[in-house]
Design a protein around this motif. Sequence first.
Motif, short mmCIF file in Angstrom:
data_model
loop_
_atom_site.label_atom_id
_atom_site.label_comp_id
_atom_site.label_asym_id
_atom_site.label_seq_id
_atom_site.Cartn_x
_atom_site.Cartn_y
_atom_site.Cartn_z
N ALA A 1 51.92 87.53 48.85
CA ALA A 1 50.89 86.92 49.70
C ALA A 1 51.51 85.90 50.65
O ALA A 1 51.12 85.80 51.82
CB ALA A 1 49.82 86.27 48.83
N ALA A 2 52.48 85.15 50.16
CA ALA A 2 53.16 84.16 51.00
C ALA A 2 53.92 84.86 52.12
O ALA A 2 53.96 84.38 53.26
CB ALA A 2 54.10 83.31 50.16
N VAL A 3 54.54 86.00 51.82
CA VAL A 3 55.26 86.76 52.85
C VAL A 3 54.28 87.26 53.91
O VAL A 3 54.54 87.16 55.12
CB VAL A 3 56.02 87.95 52.22
N ALA A 4 53.13 87.79 53.47
CA ALA A 4 52.13 88.27 54.42
C ALA A 4 51.63 87.14 55.32
O ALA A 4 51.47 87.30 56.54
CB ALA A 4 50.96 88.91 53.68
N LEU A 5 51.41 85.97 54.72
CA LEU A 5 50.96 84.81 55.50
C LEU A 5 52.02 84.40 56.50
O LEU A 5 51.72 84.11 57.67
CB LEU A 5 50.64 83.65 54.56
N ALA A 6 53.28 84.38 56.06
CA ALA A 6 54.38 84.00 56.96
C ALA A 6 54.51 85.01 58.10
O ALA A 6 54.76 84.63 59.24
CB ALA A 6 55.69 83.91 56.17
N GLN A 7 54.34 86.29 57.80
CA GLN A 7 54.43 87.30 58.85
C GLN A 7 53.28 87.14 59.85
O GLN A 7 53.47 87.36 61.05
CB GLN A 7 54.40 88.70 58.23
N GLY A 8 52.11 86.75 59.36
CA GLY A 8 51.01 86.48 60.27
C GLY A 8 51.32 85.31 61.20
O GLY A 8 51.01 85.36 62.40
N LYS A 9 51.95 84.28 60.66
CA LYS A 9 52.33 83.13 61.49
C LYS A 9 53.38 83.53 62.53
O LYS A 9 53.36 83.04 63.66
CB LYS A 9 52.86 82.00 60.61
N VAL A 10 54.29 84.43 62.13
CA VAL A 10 55.29 84.90 63.08
C VAL A 10 54.61 85.65 64.23
O VAL A 10 54.92 85.44 65.41
CB VAL A 10 56.32 85.81 62.37
N SER A 11 53.67 86.52 63.89
CA SER A 11 52.95 87.27 64.93
C SER A 11 52.18 86.33 65.85
O SER A 11 52.17 86.49 67.08
CB SER A 11 52.00 88.28 64.28
N GLU A 12 51.54 85.33 65.25
CA GLU A 12 50.78 84.37 66.05
C GLU A 12 51.70 83.59 66.98
O GLU A 12 51.39 83.38 68.17
CB GLU A 12 50.05 83.41 65.11
N SER B 1 61.74 81.52 60.02
CA SER B 1 62.42 80.86 58.90
C SER B 1 61.52 80.83 57.68
O SER B 1 61.96 81.09 56.55
CB SER B 1 62.83 79.44 59.31
N GLY B 2 60.24 80.51 57.90
CA GLY B 2 59.30 80.52 56.79
C GLY B 2 59.15 81.91 56.19
O GLY B 2 59.03 82.07 54.97
N GLU B 3 59.18 82.93 57.05
CA GLU B 3 59.09 84.31 56.55
C GLU B 3 60.31 84.65 55.69
O GLU B 3 60.18 85.27 54.63
CB GLU B 3 59.01 85.28 57.73
N GLN B 4 61.49 84.24 56.14
CA GLN B 4 62.71 84.51 55.36
C GLN B 4 62.65 83.81 54.01
O GLN B 4 63.04 84.39 52.98
CB GLN B 4 63.94 84.07 56.15
N GLN B 5 62.18 82.56 54.01
CA GLN B 5 62.06 81.85 52.75
C GLN B 5 61.06 82.54 51.82
O GLN B 5 61.30 82.66 50.61
CB GLN B 5 61.63 80.40 53.02
N ALA B 6 59.95 82.99 52.39
CA ALA B 6 58.95 83.68 51.57
C ALA B 6 59.51 84.98 51.01
O ALA B 6 59.27 85.33 49.85
CB ALA B 6 57.69 83.95 52.40
N LYS B 7 60.26 85.71 51.84
CA LYS B 7 60.87 86.95 51.36
C LYS B 7 61.90 86.68 50.27
O LYS B 7 62.02 87.46 49.31
CB LYS B 7 61.52 87.70 52.53
N ALA B 8 62.66 85.59 50.43
CA ALA B 8 63.63 85.24 49.40
C ALA B 8 62.92 84.91 48.09
O ALA B 8 63.38 85.31 47.00
CB ALA B 8 64.48 84.05 49.86
N ALA B 9 61.79 84.18 48.19
CA ALA B 9 61.02 83.86 46.98
C ALA B 9 60.46 85.13 46.36
O ALA B 9 60.45 85.29 45.12
CB ALA B 9 59.89 82.89 47.33
N GLN B 10 60.02 86.07 47.20
CA GLN B 10 59.51 87.35 46.67
C GLN B 10 60.63 88.12 45.98
O GLN B 10 60.44 88.67 44.89
CB GLN B 10 58.93 88.18 47.82
N GLN B 11 61.79 88.15 46.62
CA GLN B 11 62.92 88.87 46.02
C GLN B 11 63.31 88.24 44.69
O GLN B 11 63.61 88.95 43.72
CB GLN B 11 64.11 88.86 46.98
N GLU B 12 63.30 86.91 44.65
CA GLU B 12 63.64 86.23 43.40
C GLU B 12 62.62 86.57 42.31
O GLU B 12 63.00 86.88 41.16
CB GLU B 12 63.68 84.72 43.63
#
Length: 424
Positions: free
Chosen positions: A93-104, A281-292
């Motif tokens: 969910a955090a990754v999806a939110l971060a991706q939305g912020k990137v698109s915005e 950057s927030g998206e990358q952090q969220a993806k790293a948290a998801q991967q972890e």
Amino acid sequence: MRYIRPVVYCVMAALIGGSIYLLSARPAASSTGETGQARPTAYIESDTASASFKVGGRITELLVKEGDAVKKGQVLARLQSAEIEAKVAQAKAAVALAQGKVSEAKGAAATAEAKKAQGAAGVKATADASEQQIAQAKAAVDAAQAKVDALHSGARPEEKKQAEVQLNAAKEVFALADQNLKRMTAMLEQGLVSEADVDKVKISYQEAKTKYDLAQQQYDMVQQGPREEEVRGAESLLEQAKAAYELAVAGREQVQVRQGDVAAAQASLQQALGAVQSAQSGEQQAKAAQQEAETYLSYTELLAPSDGIVLSQSAQAGEMVGTGFPVFTLQKEDAHWAKFYMPEGAAAGLKPGDKVSLTLAATKEKVTGTVSAVAAAPDFAVKKATQSSGETDVRSFAVKVDLPALPPSALVGMTLQWEGKTEG
């Protein structure tokens, strides 16, 4: 009875001593063949591997049991994973939110880029229009000024001469037309010509008179100079042209205003691009948290470290196990070996890579092995030196033999007898 007890003690001591000797000599135990020569023996052994979880938790599933054959990567057991699964969902969910912020942020950057391009186009259009208006206004001022100057200066001598010549020519033509009309009128009275002929002459007369009158007016105007109201009208037009020119020059300031808009759009664009980088950057952090989180989720499955057979199971479903606790012990396939303890004389000349012949004691089947290591066994010597002159200890050497191909009847723990080194 007094003498029996010491005898019993002696017998027990002898038995204990014999047992100790047999146990100490077991690694170097040998059998005697038909030739009477001692042959070392060893047991078939196999490498083992422990299967343990990388994280601690409660076991929910055990998917294999002792004796099962497993393949590398096969799932052997699972831990309770609801909490970790919730963390994975949260991370997604955090990754999806971060991706939305990137698109915005990218949308805002695109809007800022469009505004910048629009502003730059506006600057160019305004600048071009302003220069054209200035050029047109300047031309109008020059024309009006020339008109005023011409009116103030009056007609030139050559213009006066031209007006005089045109007046004289028109006068002669008019005099000729007048004479011709008078003659035709007299002839009409005498009946020599028709009225139509006279009408034609009258038309010529009127044309000549009109041209003569115009030439006279032009001549008089040239001689007298421009009228005052004409001069005032020309001067008024000149003032209007000057005012238009000043207005066109003042329009240049609009270019600077437009340039300011472009600068503001550029600043907005930079801010938007910074927001894009921050969102990425927030998206990358969220993806790293998801991967972890997904990595920890994968740790709740216990995978076989290699192909093999399950030798033992150390935990049951429902039990809590800690990180690294060996839930299963596997006997690896195709990793069999035997270790022979041989005296110096028998081990002399052996080296890694030598092929040796062995016999499976239980079935008398022949087995071929490869020497992988020869090392002195530090635990014991097969013979201790006595006080006799020239005697030395005879040490035991551990000879490890790899067994790449065993007969189907061979099992781990069975006894192998040493036959000797083979050719090739």
